[in-house]
Design a protein around this motif. Structure first.
Motif, PDB file in Angstrom:
ATOM      1  N   HIS A  82       0.821  -1.216   0.000  1.00 63.63           N
ATOM      2  CA  HIS A  82       0.000   0.000   0.000  1.00 63.63           C
ATOM      3  C   HIS A  82       0.850   1.260   0.000  1.00 63.63           C
ATOM      4  CE1 HIS A  82       0.621   0.219   4.425  1.00 63.63           C
ATOM      5  NE2 HIS A  82       0.306   1.486   4.285  1.00 63.63           N
ATOM      6  N   GLU A  85       1.793   1.737  -3.704  1.00 63.97           N
ATOM      7  CA  GLU A  85       0.619   2.170  -4.460  1.00 63.97           C
ATOM      8  C   GLU A  85       0.263   3.622  -4.160  1.00 63.97           C
ATOM      9  OE1 GLU A  85      -1.777  -2.029  -5.143  1.00 63.97           O
ATOM     10  OE2 GLU A  85      -2.321  -0.758  -3.438  1.00 63.97           O
ATOM     11  N   ARG A 117       4.091  -9.231  -7.248  1.00 65.73           N
ATOM     12  CA  ARG A 117       3.148  -8.205  -6.803  1.00 65.73           C
ATOM     13  C   ARG A 117       1.833  -8.305  -7.569  1.00 65.73           C
ATOM     14  NH1 ARG A 117       4.184  -1.673  -7.595  1.00 65.73           N
ATOM     15  NH2 ARG A 117       2.065  -1.000  -7.057  1.00 65.73           N
ATOM     16  N   ASP A 120      -3.318  -3.546  -9.055  1.00 67.31           N
ATOM     17  CA  ASP A 120      -4.474  -2.727  -8.697  1.00 67.31           C
ATOM     18  C   ASP A 120      -4.169  -1.312  -9.171  1.00 67.31           C
ATOM     19  OD1 ASP A 120      -6.830  -1.784  -7.728  1.00 67.31           O
ATOM     20  OD2 ASP A 120      -6.282  -1.876  -5.612  1.00 67.31           O
ATOM     21  N   GLY A 121      -4.504  -1.000 -10.409  1.00 67.27           N
ATOM     22  CA  GLY A 121      -4.015   0.201 -11.060  1.00 67.27           C
ATOM     23  C   GLY A 121      -4.877   1.428 -10.919  1.00 67.27           C
ATOM     24  N   HIS A 123      -4.477   3.679  -8.015  1.00 68.61           N
ATOM     25  CA  HIS A 123      -3.970   4.534  -6.942  1.00 68.61           C
ATOM     26  C   HIS A 123      -3.028   5.616  -7.478  1.00 68.61           C
ATOM     27  CE1 HIS A 123      -5.846   1.813  -4.113  1.00 68.61           C
ATOM     28  NE2 HIS A 123      -5.290   0.809  -4.758  1.00 68.61           N
ATOM     29  N   GLU A 125       0.146   5.955  -7.543  1.00 72.94           N
ATOM     30  CA  GLU A 125       1.285   5.496  -8.346  1.00 72.94           C
ATOM     31  C   GLU A 125       0.887   5.332  -9.809  1.00 72.94           C
ATOM     32  OE1 GLU A 125       4.643   1.999  -8.133  1.00 72.94           O
ATOM     33  OE2 GLU A 125       2.545   1.460  -7.938  1.00 72.94           O
ATOM     34  N   TYR A 136       1.911   1.143 -17.022  1.00 72.75           N
ATOM     35  CA  TYR A 136       2.030   1.218 -15.562  1.00 72.75           C
ATOM     36  C   TYR A 136       2.905   0.094 -15.013  1.00 72.75           C
ATOM     37  CZ  TYR A 136       0.544   0.599 -10.688  1.00 72.75           C
ATOM     38  OH  TYR A 136       0.519   0.401  -9.329  1.00 72.75           O
ATOM     39  N   ALA A 140       6.257   1.018 -13.065  1.00 73.37           N
ATOM     40  CA  ALA A 140       6.320   0.733 -11.630  1.00 73.37           C
ATOM     41  C   ALA A 140       7.563  -0.075 -11.295  1.00 73.37           C
ATOM     42  CB  ALA A 140       5.064  -0.006 -11.192  1.00 73.37           C
TER      43      ALA A 140
END
Length: 253
Positions: A82, A85, A117, A120-121, A123, A125, A136, A140
């Motif tokens: 978290h 993110e 990982r 969950d795209g 957030h 980031e 992404y 990342a």
């Protein structure tokens, strides 16, 4: 996604200069971040900080134009996800004793094939879902960095192996805890301690990583000559404490 200033400096062979924030005040963190430092070191190892406040501190770093560099609690590596993110660019891993601990965090920080990982795209980031997923995922993995702290005597035999791990970018010496564990607290010039520092620098050079250390601004040149390229040189606590002492001494009657 904001690119990592620390990684830009590392990849171009420049020196990294950071500052530590000891207080959970987003405005203060933003002030530090906007003062020209490459990253702000925020510690979650020695403080319990509400999740919403952690997000605010990360956001303050982003607003101030510095990387959020988060030291996590060594007992719970699931905290990493978290933070990344939310926009933290760097993770500092304390109290490491074995290379497998670093490998576990790399797996948590990196998308496949570099790690495990989950996606969950939506957030910060991922620019709140505005970055296409494929872009992404690639960015990342390329913009997150991991610093493994060398502060336990047990880790010394594993320094070279840790430096060789893909996904580990920085070996960050913790002089206080390392000298404490060696039974030589504060004796950073002790021959045994100097030998460990040299071992860290040699391992980093061999594997293309960066050696880091917290120190005073006066010590930067000597550590830089040794081969260190990443320095934490100040904290908000030190600024406040020094300023208060100086102000009080200046009006002594």
């Amino acid at each position: 996604m904001q690119p990592s200033i620390v990684l830009q400096k590392i990849r171009s062979g420049q020196t990294v200069i950071t500052a530590k924030s000891c207080y959970t005040d987003p405005e203060l963190v933003e002030m530090i971040a906007s003062s020209g430092f490459d990253a702000v070191w925020i510690c979650l190892e020695h403080k319990r900080v509400d999740v919403a406040m952690v997000y605010s501190l990360i956001q303050a770093c982003r607003l101030g134009g510095a990387d959020a560099f988060i030291r996590v609690r060594p007992s719970n590596y699931t905290d990493v996800l978290h933070l990344i993110e939310a926009g933290a660019r760097g993770i500092m891993l304390p109290r490491v004793k074995h290379p497998d601990e670093a490998r576990e965090v790399v797996r948590a920080m990196k998308f496949p094939p570099l790690g495990a990982r989950g996606f969950d795209g939506i957030h910060a980031e991922a620019d709140f879902g505005r970055i296409p997923p494929a872009e992404y995922l690639a960015k990342a993995n390329d913009e997150n960095f991991l610093a493994v702290q060398i502060e336990e005597p047990e880790v010394v035999p594993h320094i070279d192996e840790i430096a060789a791990i893909p996904g580990v970018d920085v070996l960050f010496v913790g002089p206080s805890d390392l000298t404490l564990g060696l039974g030589k607290f504060g004796k950073t010039d002790d021959p045994e301690m100097r030998a460990i520092l040299e071992k860290v620098v040699t391992a980093c050079k061999r594997h293309g990583k960066v050696a880091a250390i917290p120190c005073s601004s006066e010590q930067v040149k000597s550590y830089h000559a040794m081969g260190f390229r990443f320095f934490n040189v100040i904290s908000d606590f030190r600024c406040v404490s020094t300023g208060m002492k100086a102000a009080r001494a200046a009006v002594e009657i």
